[in-house]
Enzyme design. Structure first.
Site, PDB file in Angstrom:
ATOM      1  N   SER A 187      -0.015   5.839   4.031  1.00 47.21           N
ATOM      2  CA  SER A 187       1.160   6.397   3.699  1.00 47.21           C
ATOM      3  C   SER A 187       1.696   6.938   4.805  1.00 47.21           C
ATOM      4  CB  SER A 187       1.183   6.981   2.495  1.00 47.21           C
ATOM      5  OG  SER A 187       2.174   8.063   2.373  1.00 47.21           O
ATOM      6  N   ASP A 235       1.544  -5.331  -0.675  1.00 45.39           N
ATOM      7  CA  ASP A 235       0.447  -4.532  -0.989  1.00 45.39           C
ATOM      8  C   ASP A 235      -1.025  -5.105  -1.079  1.00 45.39           C
ATOM      9  OD1 ASP A 235      -0.044  -1.747  -1.206  1.00 45.39           O
ATOM     10  OD2 ASP A 235      -0.401  -2.242  -3.345  1.00 45.39           O
ATOM     11  N   HIS A 271      -5.785  -4.454   1.768  1.00 45.78           N
ATOM     12  CA  HIS A 271      -4.805  -3.364   1.214  1.00 45.78           C
ATOM     13  C   HIS A 271      -3.571  -3.578   2.492  1.00 45.78           C
ATOM     14  CE1 HIS A 271      -3.314   0.647  -0.047  1.00 45.78           C
ATOM     15  NE2 HIS A 271      -2.624  -0.113  -0.772  1.00 45.78           N
ATOM     16  N   LYS A 281       4.714   1.114   6.908  1.00 44.97           N
ATOM     17  CA  LYS A 281       4.339  -0.300   6.614  1.00 44.97           C
ATOM     18  C   LYS A 281       5.303  -1.053   5.894  1.00 44.97           C
ATOM     19  CE  LYS A 281       1.526  -0.716   3.008  1.00 44.97           C
ATOM     20  NZ  LYS A 281       0.635  -0.976   1.999  1.00 44.97           N
ATOM     21  N   THR A 282       5.954  -0.397   4.874  1.00 40.40           N
ATOM     22  CA  THR A 282       6.989  -1.130   4.064  1.00 40.40           C
ATOM     23  C   THR A 282       8.211  -1.340   5.006  1.00 40.40           C
ATOM     24  OG1 THR A 282       6.399   0.153   2.091  1.00 40.40           O
ATOM     25  CG2 THR A 282       8.723  -0.685   2.037  1.00 40.40           C
ATOM     26  N   ARG A 297      -2.421   8.045  -9.676  1.00 41.18           N
ATOM     27  CA  ARG A 297      -3.856   7.674 -10.260  1.00 41.18           C
ATOM     28  C   ARG A 297      -4.874   9.050 -10.214  1.00 41.18           C
ATOM     29  NH1 ARG A 297      -6.502   5.668  -6.659  1.00 41.18           N
ATOM     30  NH2 ARG A 297      -4.895   5.779  -4.970  1.00 41.18           N
ATOM     31  N   LYS A 312      -4.248  -1.384  -9.877  1.00 42.73           N
ATOM     32  CA  LYS A 312      -5.459  -0.892  -8.761  1.00 42.73           C
ATOM     33  C   LYS A 312      -6.843  -1.155  -9.501  1.00 42.73           C
ATOM     34  CE  LYS A 312      -3.163   0.217  -5.226  1.00 42.73           C
ATOM     35  NZ  LYS A 312      -2.725  -0.928  -4.257  1.00 42.73           N
ATOM     36  N   ARG A 342       8.424   5.549  -8.878  1.00 42.04           N
ATOM     37  CA  ARG A 342       8.058   4.191  -8.450  1.00 42.04           C
ATOM     38  C   ARG A 342       8.950   3.102  -9.165  1.00 42.04           C
ATOM     39  NH1 ARG A 342       3.722   2.530  -4.948  1.00 42.04           N
ATOM     40  NH2 ARG A 342       2.315   4.219  -4.721  1.00 42.04           N
TER      41      ARG A 342
END
Length: 540
Positions: free
Chosen positions: A244, A263, A226, A248-249, A65, A206, A328
């Site tokens: 990041s 997400d 989020h 979390k993942t 982004r 987003k 990704r």
């Protein structure tokens, strides 16, 4: 110029037409499936298949982004509601209208891919989104990441929000009033998102997230989040917030629990629901050992962005970051074996704020009061290790309000207050602060928290094993430290005892507290007394 005869393919909705979108294209592909979109991408030599059958493409110049080139139209609706500043950049209605007209004119006699989709698994709060793309693989991304309507829903689909993405259309900053040739502009009054000059698909995802972050709290008293979410066999829902590098993942992936989403979610009066219909997973260093579910999701229908192959093969080299570290994979959520369908559950039982504290100060698990939950939600703290220059070993703090500051059109306090309201209405909800970072000293002295212990603490919290144990407040941060936890040595639970020099721990704790206080100064004028009461001490 000779206008070609209009040709339309796919399933066209009866209530969204080319005319209603203001288009004058020559060929329109409506709501094609992934197989059709993959084939068309290959035919146009815009991508290749890897050895698993996934479609691999390059997003070109932009592999992430571009936040500084995102704008919100400032008008009667947004002037006094949007939190204008470094994050939310204003742009005039006139500039938007001029660019929109130019973009529509650029599509005359062009080939387009259009799809009607939903954002929000709880249809009571979802959006109808019509996406217009000039690349078939960009439309495939949208089919994976947004929610696909049934055939009956397509027939009755009505246009609400429009996302117009034209990567090849570049603005002239001097003429068009943008910062650069690329731009993303959100118009809340006209319900249109313009994306030009960038093929990075995450701008679309987003962009709609930002829209939901504006509309849901403002109009529906739904808290947009989020975070990832999963559900236990008894229907208990857990939420995982984290920037990041916090885990979390990894920590939300649990074969024994159903995945609601990875997400973006909303917390309504009676539900937690996924905004999306798929996952947009990071692929750097992906392996079947570390992330088996994501690895197995790399198959036909999946879109891989900016990856490279081992020489002479079509096998992806996931360790190669030569194009970008932000490689990704976009795939439907049902590619994950334990994904819940539909992607919603009850209100949460446990909320986990994940932080990688490289200073080694915060407890590995602590329970938060309502005031502390709001304070830490606004703070959105983690720390990154500075290893880019030789000899630099000091951790660098990162604060991102609500664990996603760049996606928040409203003032962060608004979201924190809504969280507080949710906790008031649901007093049985537990909020935990989990430190996945360092223990026994800061980075360079101590060591990273054992993942086995972190999992044991989270599992104990979800099972209710920590409901009746003794808690002691942290002397600086005031968070409540459990004095025992199944599967975790007692000394691990108190970070001060893991340091060789307790006085050094105290000094570092006060230094970290000062960083929190300094960061929070930007929110003090809007925060109420309850939130401010959770501020850590800066002296003992």
């Amino acid at each position: 110029m000779i206008t070609m005869e209009l040709r339309e393919f796919g399933t066209k909705s009866s209530k969204v037409s080319m005319e209603s979108l203001g288009l004058n294209a020559s060929v329109i592909h409506w709501n094609l499936n992934n197989e059709e979109l993959t084939t068309q991408t290959l035919e146009r030599q815009q991508g290749v298949l890897n050895d698993k059958g996934a479609l691999c493409v390059s997003t070109g110049k932009f592999t992430g982004r571009s936040p500084k080139d995102k704008f919100i139209v400032k008008d009667v609706l947004t002037e006094h509601s949007v939190d204008w500043g470094e994050i939310n950049n204003p742009i005039s209605e006139e500039i938007f209208d001029r660019l929109y007209e130019k973009m529509l004119n650029s599509l005359t006699d062009k080939e387009l891919w259009i799809r009607n989709c939903f954002a929000g698994a709880d249809k009571s709060y979802g959006l109808h989104v019509t996406v217009i793309n000039t690349l078939p693989w960009a439309n495939l991304f949208c089919n994976n990441l947004f929610i696909t309507p049934t055939d009956a829903e397509l027939v009755n689909f009505e246009k609400e929000w429009v996302v117009l993405q034209i990567p090849e259309f570049e603005a002239d900053p001097e003429v068009d009033g943008t910062r650069s040739a690329n731009f993303t502009i959100v118009n809340f009054t006209k319900k249109i998102i313009l994306i030009g000059g960038s093929a990075y698909t995450g701008e679309m995802k987003k962009g709609i997230f930002s829209v939901l972050n504006f509309l849901l709290p403002h109009e529906r008293q739904v808290l947009p989040m989020h975070c990832s979410a999963n559900e236990g066999k008894d229907g208990d829902v857990s939420l995982f917030f984290g920037l990041s590098g916090t885990g979390k993942t990894t920590l939300s992936a649990d074969a024994s629990r159903a995945l609601i989403g990875d997400d973006e979610h909303g917390w309504a009066d009676n539900s937690v629901f996924n905004f999306e219909g798929g996952c947009y997973a990071k692929c750097i260093d992906l392996s079947p050992e570390k992330e088996p579910e994501i690895y197995a999701a790399i198959r036909p229908g999946t879109l891989l962005e900016n990856v490279t192959f081992f020489p002479g093969t079509n096998e992806v080299n996931y360790a190669d970051a030569s194009i970008t570290e932000n490689t990704r994979a976009a795939y439907p959520i049902d590619y994950i074996p334990n994904a819940k369908e539909p992607s919603l559950g009850k209100i949460p039982k446990n909320i986990f704020f994940l932080t990688c504290d490289a200073f080694g100060i915060l407890p590995p698990i602590s329970k938060l009061t309502k005031a502390q939950a709001m304070y830490h939600f606004i703070s959105g703290y983690t720390a990154k290790v500075a290893g880019t220059e030789v000899g630099i070993t000091e951790p660098q703090t990162t604060f991102s309000a609500c664990f996603g500051r760049v996606f928040l059109p409203l003032h962060p306090i608004k979201y924190a207050e809504l969280l507080g309201e949710k906790l008031d209405k649901n007093p049985d909800v537990n909020v935990w602060l989990i430190n996945t970072g360092w223990t026994g000293g800061k980075y360079g002295v101590g060591k990273r928290m054992n993942l086995k212990y972190t999992r044991a603490m989270i599992n104990a919290a979800m099972r209710g094993d920590l409901d009746s144990v003794e808690y002691v407040p942290h002397v600086v941060f005031g968070v409540l430290k459990p004095q025992s936890c199944p599967g975790v040595p007692a000394e691990v639970l108190n970070p001060r005892t893991t340091w060789q020099d307790p006085a050094a721990y105290d000094a570092q704790a006060l230094a970290l507290a000062q960083l929190f206080v300094n960061n929070f100064k930007q929110y003090e004028s809007e925060a109420n007394a309850e939130i401010l009461s959770a501020s850590p001490l800066t002296s003992l």
